[in-house]
Design a protein around this motif. Structure first.
Motif, PDB file in Angstrom:
ATOM      1  N   MET A   1       0.808  -1.210   0.000  1.00  0.00           N
ATOM      2  CA  MET A   1       0.000   0.000   0.000  1.00  0.00           C
ATOM      3  C   MET A   1       0.849   1.271   0.000  1.00  0.00           C
ATOM      4  N   ALA A   2       2.046   1.159   0.533  1.00  0.00           N
ATOM      5  CA  ALA A   2       2.886   2.351   0.592  1.00  0.00           C
ATOM      6  C   ALA A   2       3.240   2.843  -0.803  1.00  0.00           C
ATOM      7  N   THR A   3       3.484   1.902  -1.728  1.00  0.00           N
ATOM      8  CA  THR A   3       3.844   2.295  -3.090  1.00  0.00           C
ATOM      9  C   THR A   3       2.641   2.795  -3.880  1.00  0.00           C
ATOM     10  N   ALA A   4       1.438   2.557  -3.361  1.00  0.00           N
ATOM     11  CA  ALA A   4       0.236   3.005  -4.074  1.00  0.00           C
ATOM     12  C   ALA A   4       0.205   4.526  -4.189  1.00  0.00           C
ATOM     13  N   TYR A   5       0.710   5.228  -3.176  1.00  0.00           N
ATOM     14  CA  TYR A   5       0.748   6.691  -3.236  1.00  0.00           C
ATOM     15  C   TYR A   5       1.660   7.162  -4.369  1.00  0.00           C
ATOM     16  N   ASP A   6       2.848   6.560  -4.471  1.00  0.00           N
ATOM     17  CA  ASP A   6       3.782   6.942  -5.529  1.00  0.00           C
ATOM     18  C   ASP A   6       3.189   6.651  -6.904  1.00  0.00           C
ATOM     19  N   PHE A   7       2.619   5.464  -7.027  1.00  0.00           N
ATOM     20  CA  PHE A   7       2.036   5.066  -8.309  1.00  0.00           C
ATOM     21  C   PHE A   7       0.861   5.973  -8.675  1.00  0.00           C
ATOM     22  N   THR A   8      -0.012   6.221  -7.696  1.00  0.00           N
ATOM     23  CA  THR A   8      -1.196   7.041  -7.958  1.00  0.00           C
ATOM     24  C   THR A   8      -0.818   8.480  -8.277  1.00  0.00           C
ATOM     25  N   PHE A   9       0.185   8.990  -7.571  1.00  0.00           N
ATOM     26  CA  PHE A   9       0.617  10.373  -7.820  1.00  0.00           C
ATOM     27  C   PHE A   9       1.133  10.536  -9.245  1.00  0.00           C
ATOM     28  N   SER A  10       2.025   9.639  -9.661  1.00  0.00           N
ATOM     29  CA  SER A  10       2.569   9.733 -11.020  1.00  0.00           C
ATOM     30  C   SER A  10       1.480   9.506 -12.067  1.00  0.00           C
ATOM     31  N   LEU A  11       0.537   8.630 -11.735  1.00  0.00           N
ATOM     32  CA  LEU A  11      -0.555   8.329 -12.658  1.00  0.00           C
ATOM     33  C   LEU A  11      -1.462   9.542 -12.863  1.00  0.00           C
ATOM     34  N   VAL A  12      -1.917  10.123 -11.759  1.00  0.00           N
ATOM     35  CA  VAL A  12      -2.837  11.264 -11.842  1.00  0.00           C
ATOM     36  C   VAL A  12      -2.129  12.492 -12.412  1.00  0.00           C
ATOM     37  N   LEU A  13      -0.864  12.643 -12.078  1.00  0.00           N
ATOM     38  CA  LEU A  13      -0.098  13.769 -12.620  1.00  0.00           C
ATOM     39  C   LEU A  13      -0.002  13.679 -14.140  1.00  0.00           C
ATOM     40  N   GLN A  14       0.180  12.468 -14.635  1.00  0.00           N
ATOM     41  CA  GLN A  14       0.239  12.286 -16.083  1.00  0.00           C
ATOM     42  C   GLN A  14      -1.131  12.507 -16.722  1.00  0.00           C
ATOM     43  N   LEU A  15      -2.187  12.088 -16.018  1.00  0.00           N
ATOM     44  CA  LEU A  15      -3.538  12.328 -16.533  1.00  0.00           C
ATOM     45  C   LEU A  15      -3.847  13.823 -16.602  1.00  0.00           C
ATOM     46  N   TYR A  16      -3.294  14.563 -15.656  1.00  0.00           N
ATOM     47  CA  TYR A  16      -3.505  16.020 -15.636  1.00  0.00           C
ATOM     48  C   TYR A  16      -2.887  16.678 -16.874  1.00  0.00           C
ATOM     49  N   ALA A  17      -1.776  16.094 -17.323  1.00  0.00           N
ATOM     50  CA  ALA A  17      -1.086  16.644 -18.500  1.00  0.00           C
ATOM     51  C   ALA A  17      -1.277  15.738 -19.715  1.00  0.00           C
ATOM     52  N   LEU A  18      -2.433  15.131 -19.809  1.00  0.00           N
ATOM     53  CA  LEU A  18      -2.699  14.160 -20.878  1.00  0.00           C
ATOM     54  C   LEU A  18      -2.719  14.842 -22.251  1.00  0.00           C
ATOM     55  N   GLU A  19      -1.950  14.285 -23.175  1.00  0.00           N
ATOM     56  CA  GLU A  19      -1.901  14.814 -24.546  1.00  0.00           C
ATOM     57  C   GLU A  19      -1.782  13.640 -25.517  1.00  0.00           C
ATOM     58  N   LEU A  20      -2.914  13.031 -25.804  1.00  0.00           N
ATOM     59  CA  LEU A  20      -2.910  11.877 -26.706  1.00  0.00           C
ATOM     60  C   LEU A  20      -2.653  12.274 -28.157  1.00  0.00           C
ATOM     61  N   ASN A  21      -2.920  13.533 -28.482  1.00  0.00           N
ATOM     62  CA  ASN A  21      -2.729  14.005 -29.863  1.00  0.00           C
ATOM     63  C   ASN A  21      -1.467  14.845 -30.022  1.00  0.00           C
ATOM     64  N   SER A  22      -0.568  14.723 -29.071  1.00  0.00           N
ATOM     65  CA  SER A  22       0.662  15.518 -29.139  1.00  0.00           C
ATOM     66  C   SER A  22       1.527  15.072 -30.321  1.00  0.00           C
ATOM     67  N   PRO A  23       2.186  16.011 -30.983  1.00  0.00           N
ATOM     68  CA  PRO A  23       3.095  15.632 -32.086  1.00  0.00           C
ATOM     69  C   PRO A  23       4.337  14.887 -31.592  1.00  0.00           C
ATOM     70  N   ASN A  24       4.634  15.033 -30.315  1.00  0.00           N
ATOM     71  CA  ASN A  24       5.792  14.341 -29.741  1.00  0.00           C
ATOM     72  C   ASN A  24       5.423  12.892 -29.421  1.00  0.00           C
ATOM     73  N   MET A  25       6.175  11.960 -29.973  1.00  0.00           N
ATOM     74  CA  MET A  25       5.862  10.545 -29.808  1.00  0.00           C
ATOM     75  C   MET A  25       5.958  10.103 -28.348  1.00  0.00           C
ATOM     76  N   PHE A  26       6.953  10.621 -27.627  1.00  0.00           N
ATOM     77  CA  PHE A  26       7.150  10.220 -26.237  1.00  0.00           C
ATOM     78  C   PHE A  26       6.004  10.712 -25.347  1.00  0.00           C
ATOM     79  N   ILE A  27       5.505  11.904 -25.633  1.00  0.00           N
ATOM     80  CA  ILE A  27       4.375  12.429 -24.857  1.00  0.00           C
ATOM     81  C   ILE A  27       3.118  11.608 -25.135  1.00  0.00           C
ATOM     82  N   ARG A  28       2.917  11.243 -26.397  1.00  0.00           N
ATOM     83  CA  ARG A  28       1.764  10.397 -26.745  1.00  0.00           C
ATOM     84  C   ARG A  28       1.864   9.040 -26.059  1.00  0.00           C
TER      85      ARG A  28
END
Length: 232
Positions: A1-28
């Motif tokens: 459960m301790a790692t759930a915070y780290d995983f959830t934080f990185s997950l939600v942070l990425q969702l906040y900056a979600l760019e599925l149509n970005s021209p950058n392949m790495f961002i997509r």
């Protein structure tokens, strides 16, 4: 459960900056992985809930214990207590969503997080979900202290808009936050230290008993050898 915070934080942070149509392949790719990870996280919550809905006798099944015993380790198998891990996963997800997506609405953010923590404290108080009393006290004390800390932060956040309290009163609230967070650290260190000492002492007794048994076997062999040499 301790790692759930780290995983959830990185997950939600990425969702906040979600760019599925970005021209950058790495961002997509990163955005796509965030979506997949989100689906897996939600599925894991659903999976834990489904497991928790099993009948009480099923938890004693050896196959179930082998496969999923770690999920319910140390948790009382009661009507509501068995959902503890699922509730913790949901709480972590909601906390991170509020922390990141409600960043621009500080009053709503702090009030919501305070209510979330208070709800968790009430769950611990009402249902006492943990078998180990020390662990239960540690978790309950931590959650209650966090609730008081968040309440103080909420008051300070509201006062930032209203400018109602004087500087000295704000300092009291600030020192209150420091006190509650410091007390969490002290209690957790104390209980964790005691639990580790207890574990090591138990292991020491087992090793000592094993060593005595081995010495006993050698002593018996020496006696048998000595008796045999007398006859020769």
């Amino acid at each position: 459960m301790a790692t759930a915070y780290d995983f959830t934080f990185s997950l939600v942070l990425q969702l906040y900056a979600l760019e599925l149509n970005s021209p950058n392949m790495f961002i997509r790719l990163s955005s796509l992985l965030a979506c997949v990870a989100s689906a897996l996280y939600v599925f894991s919550i659903y999976f834990v809930i489904k497991l928790s809905q099993m009948k009480k006798y099923a938890f004693n099944n050896n196959v179930i214990q082998t496969k999923y015993g770690s999920i319910f380790d140390g948790i009382k198998i009661n009507e509501f207590s068995k959902y503890l891990n699922a509730i913790l996963l949901i709480k972590k997800l909601i906390f991170m969503l509020l922390l990141i997506f409600a960043y621009e609405f500080p009053i709503f953010q702090t009030v919501s997080i305070t209510l979330l923590s208070t709800s968790m404290s009430l769950f611990y108080i009402l249902f006492n979900p943990l078998e180990d009393k020390l662990e239960y006290f540690k978790q309950l004390f931590s959650e209650v202290s966090i609730s008081f800390t968040l309440l103080s932060i909420t008051i300070l956040t509201c006062d930032f808009e209203l400018l109602y309290f004087s500087y000295e009163i704000r300092q009291y609230f600030g020192w209150g936050c420091i006190f509650f967070m410091s007390s969490i650290l002290c209690i957790q260190l104390g209980i964790d230290g005691f639990q580790q000492w207890k574990f090591l002492f138990k292991k020491y007794k087992q090793i000592k008993r094993l060593a005595q048994q081995i010495l006993g076997v050698f002593q018996q062999n020496n006696k048998v050898t000595a008796q045999s040499s007398v006859f020769y």
